[in-house]
Design a protein around this motif. Structure first.
Motif, PDB file in Angstrom:
ATOM      1  N   PRO A  17       1.842  17.125  22.619  1.00 38.16           N
ATOM      2  CA  PRO A  17       2.173  18.335  21.866  1.00 38.16           C
ATOM      3  C   PRO A  17       1.658  19.583  22.574  1.00 38.16           C
ATOM      4  CG  PRO A  17       1.252  16.670  20.421  1.00 38.16           C
ATOM      5  CD  PRO A  17       1.059  16.179  21.832  1.00 38.16           C
ATOM      6  N   ARG A  18       2.424  20.664  22.437  1.00 46.84           N
ATOM      7  CA  ARG A  18       2.026  21.938  23.017  1.00 46.84           C
ATOM      8  C   ARG A  18       2.351  23.040  22.026  1.00 46.84           C
ATOM      9  NH1 ARG A  18       7.128  22.843  24.057  1.00 46.84           N
ATOM     10  NH2 ARG A  18       8.397  21.419  25.230  1.00 46.84           N
ATOM     11  N   GLN A  19       1.634  24.109  22.147  1.00 48.13           N
ATOM     12  CA  GLN A  19       1.837  25.233  21.225  1.00 48.13           C
ATOM     13  C   GLN A  19       2.848  26.200  21.814  1.00 48.13           C
ATOM     14  OE1 GLN A  19      -1.871  26.949  20.032  1.00 48.13           O
ATOM     15  NE2 GLN A  19      -1.061  27.516  18.041  1.00 48.13           N
ATOM     16  N   GLY A  20       3.870  26.523  21.017  1.00 46.69           N
ATOM     17  CA  GLY A  20       4.911  27.439  21.447  1.00 46.69           C
ATOM     18  C   GLY A  20       4.445  28.889  21.412  1.00 46.69           C
ATOM     19  N   ALA A  21       5.307  29.779  21.895  1.00 43.16           N
ATOM     20  CA  ALA A  21       4.989  31.208  21.987  1.00 43.16           C
ATOM     21  C   ALA A  21       4.652  31.825  20.636  1.00 43.16           C
ATOM     22  CB  ALA A  21       6.153  31.959  22.629  1.00 43.16           C
ATOM     23  N   SER A  22       5.287  31.340  19.571  1.00 39.52           N
ATOM     24  CA  SER A  22       5.017  31.921  18.247  1.00 39.52           C
ATOM     25  C   SER A  22       3.978  31.107  17.466  1.00 39.52           C
ATOM     26  CB  SER A  22       6.320  32.060  17.458  1.00 39.52           C
ATOM     27  OG  SER A  22       6.938  30.802  17.320  1.00 39.52           O
ATOM     28  N   GLY A  23       3.260  30.207  18.149  1.00 40.34           N
ATOM     29  CA  GLY A  23       2.162  29.484  17.516  1.00 40.34           C
ATOM     30  C   GLY A  23       2.501  28.123  16.944  1.00 40.34           C
ATOM     31  N   GLU A  24       3.770  27.752  16.918  1.00 38.17           N
ATOM     32  CA  GLU A  24       4.163  26.461  16.355  1.00 38.17           C
ATOM     33  C   GLU A  24       3.859  25.338  17.354  1.00 38.17           C
ATOM     34  OE1 GLU A  24       7.508  27.437  19.008  1.00 38.17           O
ATOM     35  OE2 GLU A  24       6.311  28.615  17.630  1.00 38.17           O
ATOM     36  N   TRP A  25       3.501  24.178  16.829  1.00 33.66           N
ATOM     37  CA  TRP A  25       3.247  23.011  17.671  1.00 33.66           C
ATOM     38  C   TRP A  25       4.529  22.207  17.818  1.00 33.66           C
ATOM     39  CZ3 TRP A  25      -0.814  21.936  20.627  1.00 33.66           C
ATOM     40  CH2 TRP A  25      -1.986  22.673  20.414  1.00 33.66           C
ATOM     41  N   GLN A  26       4.840  21.841  19.060  1.00 31.60           N
ATOM     42  CA  GLN A  26       6.042  21.060  19.340  1.00 31.60           C
ATOM     43  C   GLN A  26       5.712  19.907  20.279  1.00 31.60           C
ATOM     44  OE1 GLN A  26       9.021  23.724  20.911  1.00 31.60           O
ATOM     45  NE2 GLN A  26       9.661  24.358  18.867  1.00 31.60           N
ATOM     46  N   ALA A  27       6.492  18.864  20.175  1.00 31.31           N
ATOM     47  CA  ALA A  27       6.418  17.731  21.098  1.00 31.31           C
ATOM     48  C   ALA A  27       7.846  17.276  21.352  1.00 31.31           C
ATOM     49  CB  ALA A  27       5.598  16.591  20.514  1.00 31.31           C
ATOM     50  N   ARG A  28       8.090  16.722  22.525  1.00 33.73           N
ATOM     51  CA  ARG A  28       9.444  16.274  22.888  1.00 33.73           C
ATOM     52  C   ARG A  28       9.424  14.759  23.075  1.00 33.73           C
ATOM     53  NH1 ARG A  28      14.209  18.768  25.188  1.00 33.73           N
ATOM     54  NH2 ARG A  28      15.170  17.448  26.756  1.00 33.73           N
ATOM     55  N   LEU A  29      10.379  14.109  22.440  1.00 32.87           N
ATOM     56  CA  LEU A  29      10.552  12.670  22.583  1.00 32.87           C
ATOM     57  C   LEU A  29      11.840  12.423  23.345  1.00 32.87           C
ATOM     58  CD1 LEU A  29       9.270  13.201  19.582  1.00 32.87           C
ATOM     59  CD2 LEU A  29       9.582  10.756  19.395  1.00 32.87           C
ATOM     60  N   THR A  30      11.806  11.469  24.250  1.00 37.92           N
ATOM     61  CA  THR A  30      12.992  11.070  24.989  1.00 37.92           C
ATOM     62  C   THR A  30      13.129   9.563  24.856  1.00 37.92           C
ATOM     63  OG1 THR A  30      12.666  12.865  26.563  1.00 37.92           O
ATOM     64  CG2 THR A  30      14.121  11.094  27.251  1.00 37.92           C
ATOM     65  N   MET A  31      14.350   9.097  24.641  1.00 39.74           N
ATOM     66  CA  MET A  31      14.572   7.664  24.500  1.00 39.74           C
ATOM     67  C   MET A  31      16.001   7.307  24.889  1.00 39.74           C
ATOM     68  SD  MET A  31      14.917   7.294  20.387  1.00 39.74           S
ATOM     69  CE  MET A  31      13.573   8.399  20.075  1.00 39.74           C
ATOM     70  N   CYS A  32      16.207   6.027  25.086  1.00 39.18           N
ATOM     71  CA  CYS A  32      17.546   5.509  25.351  1.00 39.18           C
ATOM     72  C   CYS A  32      18.086   4.911  24.057  1.00 39.18           C
ATOM     73  CB  CYS A  32      17.480   4.429  26.441  1.00 39.18           C
ATOM     74  SG  CYS A  32      19.104   3.721  26.807  1.00 39.18           S
ATOM     75  N   LYS A  33      19.278   5.349  23.663  1.00 39.41           N
ATOM     76  CA  LYS A  33      19.976   4.766  22.518  1.00 39.41           C
ATOM     77  C   LYS A  33      21.037   3.814  23.073  1.00 39.41           C
ATOM     78  CE  LYS A  33      21.114   7.703  19.235  1.00 39.41           C
ATOM     79  NZ  LYS A  33      21.618   8.911  18.553  1.00 39.41           N
ATOM     80  N   ASP A  34      20.965   2.561  22.681  1.00 35.69           N
ATOM     81  CA  ASP A  34      21.840   1.519  23.216  1.00 35.69           C
ATOM     82  C   ASP A  34      22.846   1.095  22.136  1.00 35.69           C
ATOM     83  OD1 ASP A  34      23.023  -0.793  24.196  1.00 35.69           O
ATOM     84  OD2 ASP A  34      21.173  -1.520  25.099  1.00 35.69           O
ATOM     85  N   PHE A  35      24.125   1.371  22.401  1.00 32.81           N
ATOM     86  CA  PHE A  35      25.203   1.074  21.448  1.00 32.81           C
ATOM     87  C   PHE A  35      25.955  -0.222  21.782  1.00 32.81           C
ATOM     88  CE2 PHE A  35      24.776   5.713  21.695  1.00 32.81           C
ATOM     89  CZ  PHE A  35      24.602   6.043  20.362  1.00 32.81           C
ATOM     90  N   THR A  36      25.458  -1.010  22.744  1.00 31.52           N
ATOM     91  CA  THR A  36      26.229  -2.166  23.221  1.00 31.52           C
ATOM     92  C   THR A  36      26.437  -3.237  22.148  1.00 31.52           C
ATOM     93  OG1 THR A  36      24.218  -3.152  24.164  1.00 31.52           O
ATOM     94  CG2 THR A  36      25.613  -1.844  25.647  1.00 31.52           C
TER      95      THR A  36
END
Length: 86
Positions: A17-36
């Motif tokens: 998590p990191r704090q954005g310019a306006s003070g909000e906390w954000q985190a980024r999730l990345t994943m693979c979605k498998d539709f097979t």
């Protein structure tokens, strides 16, 4: 059109998590979605749903921006995705 079958998620990566310019906390999730193991079907007929000249996506890389609310919960603030092998 509905989807039947199983959707699976794999290769989850969570950025710190990191704090954005306006003070909000954000985190980024990345994943693979498998539709097979899923199939798109026409709900009324149960027949496979296909668009002429367009191939169904087997996997998709998803990016989710999570934001922390004032009461401490994490909610999805933004979603991006690209059809790509993963």
């Amino acid at each position: 059109m509905i989807r039947v079958g199983d959707l699976s998620f794999r290769d989850l990566a969570i950025e710190a998590p990191r704090q954005g310019a306006s003070g909000e906390w954000q985190a980024r999730l990345t994943m693979c979605k498998d539709f097979t193991k899923q199939q798109r079907v026409v709900e009324a007929t149960g027949k496979e749903y296909r668009v002429e000249g367009k191939e169904n996506v087997a996997t998709m890389r998803g990016h989710y921006t999570m934001q922390r609310t004032d009461d401490g919960r994490w909610v999805v603030a933004d979603v991006e995705g690209q059809a790509e092998p993963c």
